[in-house]
Design an enzyme around this catalytic site. Sequence first.
Site, PDB file in Angstrom:
ATOM      1  N   GLU A 176       0.856  -1.194   0.000  1.00 59.13           N
ATOM      2  CA  GLU A 176       0.000   0.000   0.000  1.00 59.13           C
ATOM      3  C   GLU A 176       0.895   1.249   0.000  1.00 59.13           C
ATOM      4  N   ALA A 185       4.196   0.666  -5.325  1.00 64.14           N
ATOM      5  CA  ALA A 185       4.602  -0.485  -6.136  1.00 64.14           C
ATOM      6  C   ALA A 185       4.718  -0.101  -7.607  1.00 64.14           C
ATOM      7  N   GLU A 222     -25.126  20.909 -13.261  1.00 64.16           N
ATOM      8  CA  GLU A 222     -25.211  19.528 -13.764  1.00 64.16           C
ATOM      9  C   GLU A 222     -25.440  19.555 -15.273  1.00 64.16           C
ATOM     10  N   ALA A 233     -17.191  17.033  -9.119  1.00 63.44           N
ATOM     11  CA  ALA A 233     -17.569  15.635  -8.832  1.00 63.44           C
ATOM     12  C   ALA A 233     -18.274  15.090 -10.063  1.00 63.44           C
ATOM     13  N   VAL A 234     -17.479  14.866 -11.118  1.00 61.64           N
ATOM     14  CA  VAL A 234     -18.046  14.427 -12.407  1.00 61.64           C
ATOM     15  C   VAL A 234     -17.653  12.982 -12.716  1.00 61.64           C
ATOM     16  N   ARG A 258     -15.295   9.204 -11.406  1.00 67.02           N
ATOM     17  CA  ARG A 258     -13.948   8.742 -11.069  1.00 67.02           C
ATOM     18  C   ARG A 258     -13.458   7.836 -12.190  1.00 67.02           C
ATOM     19  N   MET A 299     -18.419   1.355  -9.347  1.00 63.54           N
ATOM     20  CA  MET A 299     -17.292   1.593  -8.442  1.00 63.54           C
ATOM     21  C   MET A 299     -17.820   1.716  -7.019  1.00 63.54           C
ATOM     22  N   HIS A 301     -43.397  -4.775  13.850  1.00 62.61           N
ATOM     23  CA  HIS A 301     -44.137  -3.508  13.846  1.00 62.61           C
ATOM     24  C   HIS A 301     -43.678  -2.656  15.019  1.00 62.61           C
TER      25      HIS A 301
HETATM   26  P1  FAD Z   1      -9.406   2.013  -3.338  1.00 62.59           P
HETATM   27  O1  FAD Z   1     -10.242   2.082  -2.129  1.00 62.59           O
HETATM   28  O2  FAD Z   1      -9.290   3.245  -4.161  1.00 62.59           O
HETATM   29  O3  FAD Z   1      -7.974   1.542  -2.872  1.00 62.59           O
HETATM   30  C1  FAD Z   1      -6.890   1.485  -3.740  1.00 62.59           C
HETATM   31  C2  FAD Z   1      -5.606   1.581  -2.934  1.00 62.59           C
HETATM   32  O4  FAD Z   1      -4.515   1.263  -3.773  1.00 62.59           O
HETATM   33  C3  FAD Z   1      -5.329   2.981  -2.405  1.00 62.59           C
HETATM   34  O5  FAD Z   1      -5.133   2.925  -1.008  1.00 62.59           O
HETATM   35  C4  FAD Z   1      -4.059   3.418  -3.136  1.00 62.59           C
HETATM   36  O6  FAD Z   1      -3.200   4.214  -2.316  1.00 62.59           O
HETATM   37  C5  FAD Z   1      -3.419   2.079  -3.438  1.00 62.59           C
HETATM   38  N1  FAD Z   1      -2.522   2.102  -4.602  1.00 62.59           N
HETATM   39  C6  FAD Z   1      -2.826   2.488  -5.876  1.00 62.59           C
HETATM   40  N2  FAD Z   1      -1.771   2.315  -6.680  1.00 62.59           N
HETATM   41  C7  FAD Z   1      -0.760   1.805  -5.909  1.00 62.59           C
HETATM   42  C8  FAD Z   1       0.581   1.418  -6.147  1.00 62.59           C
HETATM   43  N3  FAD Z   1       1.122   1.479  -7.384  1.00 62.59           N
HETATM   44  N4  FAD Z   1       1.333   0.963  -5.121  1.00 62.59           N
HETATM   45  C9  FAD Z   1       0.796   0.870  -3.873  1.00 62.59           C
HETATM   46  N5  FAD Z   1      -0.470   1.206  -3.577  1.00 62.59           N
HETATM   47  C10 FAD Z   1      -1.238   1.672  -4.581  1.00 62.59           C
HETATM   48  N6  FAD Z   1     -18.662   3.279  -2.251  1.00 62.59           N
HETATM   49  C11 FAD Z   1     -19.656   2.655  -1.592  1.00 62.59           C
HETATM   50  O7  FAD Z   1     -19.873   1.448  -1.809  1.00 62.59           O
HETATM   51  N7  FAD Z   1     -20.434   3.320  -0.666  1.00 62.59           N
HETATM   52  C12 FAD Z   1     -20.228   4.628  -0.390  1.00 62.59           C
HETATM   53  O8  FAD Z   1     -20.945   5.205   0.443  1.00 62.59           O
HETATM   54  C13 FAD Z   1     -19.188   5.308  -1.063  1.00 62.59           C
HETATM   55  N8  FAD Z   1     -18.956   6.608  -0.811  1.00 62.59           N
HETATM   56  C14 FAD Z   1     -17.911   7.226  -1.454  1.00 62.59           C
HETATM   57  C15 FAD Z   1     -17.684   8.567  -1.165  1.00 62.59           C
HETATM   58  C16 FAD Z   1     -16.659   9.242  -1.794  1.00 62.59           C
HETATM   59  C17 FAD Z   1     -16.409  10.699  -1.471  1.00 62.59           C
HETATM   60  C18 FAD Z   1     -15.820   8.537  -2.724  1.00 62.59           C
HETATM   61  C19 FAD Z   1     -14.663   9.239  -3.387  1.00 62.59           C
HETATM   62  C20 FAD Z   1     -16.041   7.211  -3.011  1.00 62.59           C
HETATM   63  C21 FAD Z   1     -17.100   6.546  -2.383  1.00 62.59           C
HETATM   64  N9  FAD Z   1     -17.374   5.206  -2.642  1.00 62.59           N
HETATM   65  C22 FAD Z   1     -18.412   4.583  -2.010  1.00 62.59           C
HETATM   66  C23 FAD Z   1     -16.574   4.425  -3.612  1.00 62.59           C
HETATM   67  C24 FAD Z   1     -15.542   3.543  -2.854  1.00 62.59           C
HETATM   68  O9  FAD Z   1     -14.694   4.373  -2.102  1.00 62.59           O
HETATM   69  C25 FAD Z   1     -14.722   2.736  -3.855  1.00 62.59           C
HETATM   70  O10 FAD Z   1     -15.593   1.989  -4.689  1.00 62.59           O
HETATM   71  C26 FAD Z   1     -13.790   1.770  -3.132  1.00 62.59           C
HETATM   72  O11 FAD Z   1     -12.903   2.452  -2.291  1.00 62.59           O
HETATM   73  C27 FAD Z   1     -13.004   0.945  -4.157  1.00 62.59           C
HETATM   74  O12 FAD Z   1     -12.135   0.075  -3.499  1.00 62.59           O
HETATM   75  P2  FAD Z   1     -10.780  -0.437  -4.198  1.00 62.59           P
HETATM   76  O13 FAD Z   1     -10.173  -1.391  -3.237  1.00 62.59           O
HETATM   77  O14 FAD Z   1     -11.068  -0.873  -5.562  1.00 62.59           O
HETATM   78  O15 FAD Z   1      -9.859   0.866  -4.338  1.00 62.59           O
HETATM   79  P1  NAD Z   2     -21.323  10.196 -10.702  1.00 63.48           P
HETATM   80  O1  NAD Z   2     -21.099   9.445 -11.944  1.00 63.48           O
HETATM   81  O2  NAD Z   2     -22.202   9.635  -9.641  1.00 63.48           O
HETATM   82  O3  NAD Z   2     -21.946  11.636 -11.058  1.00 63.48           O
HETATM   83  C1  NAD Z   2     -21.306  12.513 -11.928  1.00 63.48           C
HETATM   84  C2  NAD Z   2     -22.317  13.550 -12.355  1.00 63.48           C
HETATM   85  O4  NAD Z   2     -21.618  14.579 -13.023  1.00 63.48           O
HETATM   86  C3  NAD Z   2     -23.377  13.012 -13.322  1.00 63.48           C
HETATM   87  O5  NAD Z   2     -24.642  13.451 -12.908  1.00 63.48           O
HETATM   88  C4  NAD Z   2     -22.973  13.633 -14.663  1.00 63.48           C
HETATM   89  O6  NAD Z   2     -24.067  13.861 -15.518  1.00 63.48           O
HETATM   90  C5  NAD Z   2     -22.333  14.926 -14.212  1.00 63.48           C
HETATM   91  N1  NAD Z   2     -21.340  15.495 -15.130  1.00 63.48           N
HETATM   92  C6  NAD Z   2     -20.399  14.836 -15.853  1.00 63.48           C
HETATM   93  N2  NAD Z   2     -19.625  15.724 -16.532  1.00 63.48           N
HETATM   94  C7  NAD Z   2     -20.090  16.960 -16.208  1.00 63.48           C
HETATM   95  C8  NAD Z   2     -19.701  18.289 -16.574  1.00 63.48           C
HETATM   96  N3  NAD Z   2     -18.669  18.500 -17.388  1.00 63.48           N
HETATM   97  N4  NAD Z   2     -20.393  19.314 -16.058  1.00 63.48           N
HETATM   98  C9  NAD Z   2     -21.448  19.105 -15.203  1.00 63.48           C
HETATM   99  N5  NAD Z   2     -21.845  17.871 -14.835  1.00 63.48           N
HETATM  100  C10 NAD Z   2     -21.177  16.817 -15.311  1.00 63.48           C
HETATM  101  O7  NAD Z   2     -19.852  10.525 -10.135  1.00 63.48           O
HETATM  102  P2  NAD Z   2     -19.354  11.049  -8.716  1.00 63.48           P
HETATM  103  O8  NAD Z   2     -20.448  11.702  -7.970  1.00 63.48           O
HETATM  104  O9  NAD Z   2     -18.109  11.817  -8.989  1.00 63.48           O
HETATM  105  O10 NAD Z   2     -18.969   9.720  -7.978  1.00 63.48           O
HETATM  106  C11 NAD Z   2     -17.961   8.858  -8.545  1.00 63.48           C
HETATM  107  C12 NAD Z   2     -18.183   7.421  -8.152  1.00 63.48           C
HETATM  108  O11 NAD Z   2     -17.895   7.264  -6.763  1.00 63.48           O
HETATM  109  C13 NAD Z   2     -19.627   6.951  -8.296  1.00 63.48           C
HETATM  110  O12 NAD Z   2     -19.897   6.497  -9.597  1.00 63.48           O
HETATM  111  C14 NAD Z   2     -19.693   5.845  -7.316  1.00 63.48           C
HETATM  112  O13 NAD Z   2     -19.223   4.692  -7.949  1.00 63.48           O
HETATM  113  C15 NAD Z   2     -18.731   6.274  -6.220  1.00 63.48           C
HETATM  114  N6  NAD Z   2     -19.484   6.816  -5.057  1.00 63.48           N
HETATM  115  C16 NAD Z   2     -20.430   6.040  -4.458  1.00 63.48           C
HETATM  116  C17 NAD Z   2     -21.137   6.531  -3.381  1.00 63.48           C
HETATM  117  C18 NAD Z   2     -22.158   5.663  -2.722  1.00 63.48           C
HETATM  118  O14 NAD Z   2     -22.172   4.461  -2.987  1.00 63.48           O
HETATM  119  N7  NAD Z   2     -23.021   6.196  -1.879  1.00 63.48           N
HETATM  120  C19 NAD Z   2     -20.908   7.816  -2.914  1.00 63.48           C
HETATM  121  C20 NAD Z   2     -19.954   8.592  -3.563  1.00 63.48           C
HETATM  122  C21 NAD Z   2     -19.238   8.071  -4.627  1.00 63.48           C
END
Ligand code: FAD
Ligand code: NAD
Length: 466
Positions: free
Chosen positions: A35, A119, A207, A271-272, A274, A319, A445
Amino acid sequence: MKTQHTTLLVIGGGPGGYVAAIRAAQLGIPTVLVEGDRLGGTCLNIGCIPSKALIHVADEFDAACRFASPNASIGIRVREPSIDLAQAHRWKQGVVGKLTGGVGALLRKNGVQVVKGFATIVDGKQVDVRPADGEPLRIQCDHLLLATGSVPVELPSLPFGGRVVSSTEALDLEPKPQHLVVVGAGYIGLELGIAWRKLGSEVAVVEATSRVLPAYDEELTQPVLATLKKLGVVLHLGCSAEGLNATGDGLRVRTPNADEYVLPADRILVAVGRRPRTNGFNLESLRLDMAGRAVKIDEQCRTSMRNVWAIGDVTGEPMLAHRAMAQGEMVAEIVAGHRRRFAPAAIPAICFTDPEVVTVGQTAEDALRDNVQAVSATFPFSANGRALSVEGSAGFVRVVAREDNHLILGWQAVGKGVSELSAAFCYSLEMGARLEDVGAIVHAHPTLGEAVQEVALRAMGRAIHI
Ligand code: FAD
Ligand code: NAD
């Protein structure tokens, strides 16, 4: 350079990577996890957990502010609530610390060797690690698991830096922004936009499409839209973010008619979406088959190179942390010789907005697209005793089932606290339940779960409470 050998080498300690490593170690497989940043990955450090903690703080503060109004309907009276944002962030970090510390302890307990460092791939069986402290290390392995996650998408017109922030910085803003502009009304934009509005910022959302949460069906997003209006979040739908204005203190927005105006902004949260993290560590040298920007995998999370596996966000949508974890567990078991494939009946998706939105499985439109005749029914929380008694009467539960044999195909719900219904929805789909099964279960209930039973009955034309 020091060299060592292991059976399974995991790159990335997020939910995908750490679960895979723990499960592999449980099964007796020598496992190394590398990591480069913090154990727990995006989810625990800068994603799911801190965002839900911030949303909780915002909800509590919002409730206190409502109680300060002389008209607060439930009779609690509070004078001038205030928020200590620094303390709120410390508490949030405390939650993160407990969970990430727990992940480290679990990895140790199960005998996973954790290497802290970035890595770089040498080939499909060798990885070089540059530890922050200590000598460079070459790790050779029989199986390489890619769990490198994803990174926020940057807009060319609004590169991150200064006022323009990603979700990572938006979790830690202090002081609170006076004017927060959110670009993107998806998961992150609305979860964090609503939270900061409740914490007292003026929030505008830009949006590109014509509605909020465009990934969900419109009926499901109506209660969220109503909250946004009630809170005074200003929506700029069908608009594009064009970049900062000349003085750098506002966002230029273009309407569908090509008119342009400037929104005041001391912070702009972009937030458009990931994108999978596939560059910066020589992954391209493996020449893996790709699916767009994501690593292409099959139903066992195998990549196109033998014994190179990939899980989680690096493999693309959806994701979600729970998908990454489930894939990680499966890969560990396959490496240990078990027969597994990744074929869940459904992967739940939850948006932690106000109110929350849950979808599991198919909508009626999805069924129609598959040429399946479906029945669908909704049950409103305004007819549910529990929802009314916790001020959560907005929203509904919807079920979709096959018309011929009533096999349940999907669930959708929007309402206060509906995230916790996702377990019941998933069980019914995984266990092949029919409307009759759910309708016949005695539900406690008063609970929101009764709406789940009632909607199944309603789909068969025999609901009791509506
Ligand atoms: P990650 O959690 O991204 O972990 C990848 C790890 O790999 C990182 O720690 C990084 O440092 C490490 N890494 C990368 N490259 C290297 C390298 N070359 N060498 C060593 N280490 C490396 N999902 C939900 O299900 N519910 C939610 O409520 C939710 N809320 C979210 C809110 C936000 C603000 C965000 C940004 C995301 C949210 N997500 C949510 C999405 C969720 O965080 C991801 O789907 C999840 O973390 C993916 O897990 P992962 O293990 O694939 O990758
Ligand atoms: P998202 O795909 O949920 O939403 C992006 C939004 O941005 C869409 O409505 C899209 O139409 C809009 N958009 C795209 N380009 C634009 C532009 N140029 N101008 C204005 N609007 C634009 O993406 P996110 O909110 O960034 O979240 C990323 C990912 O993180 C999600 O797809 C999800 O997998 C994960 N996530 C999950 C949770 C959860 O599970 N509760 C919470 C946060 C994030």
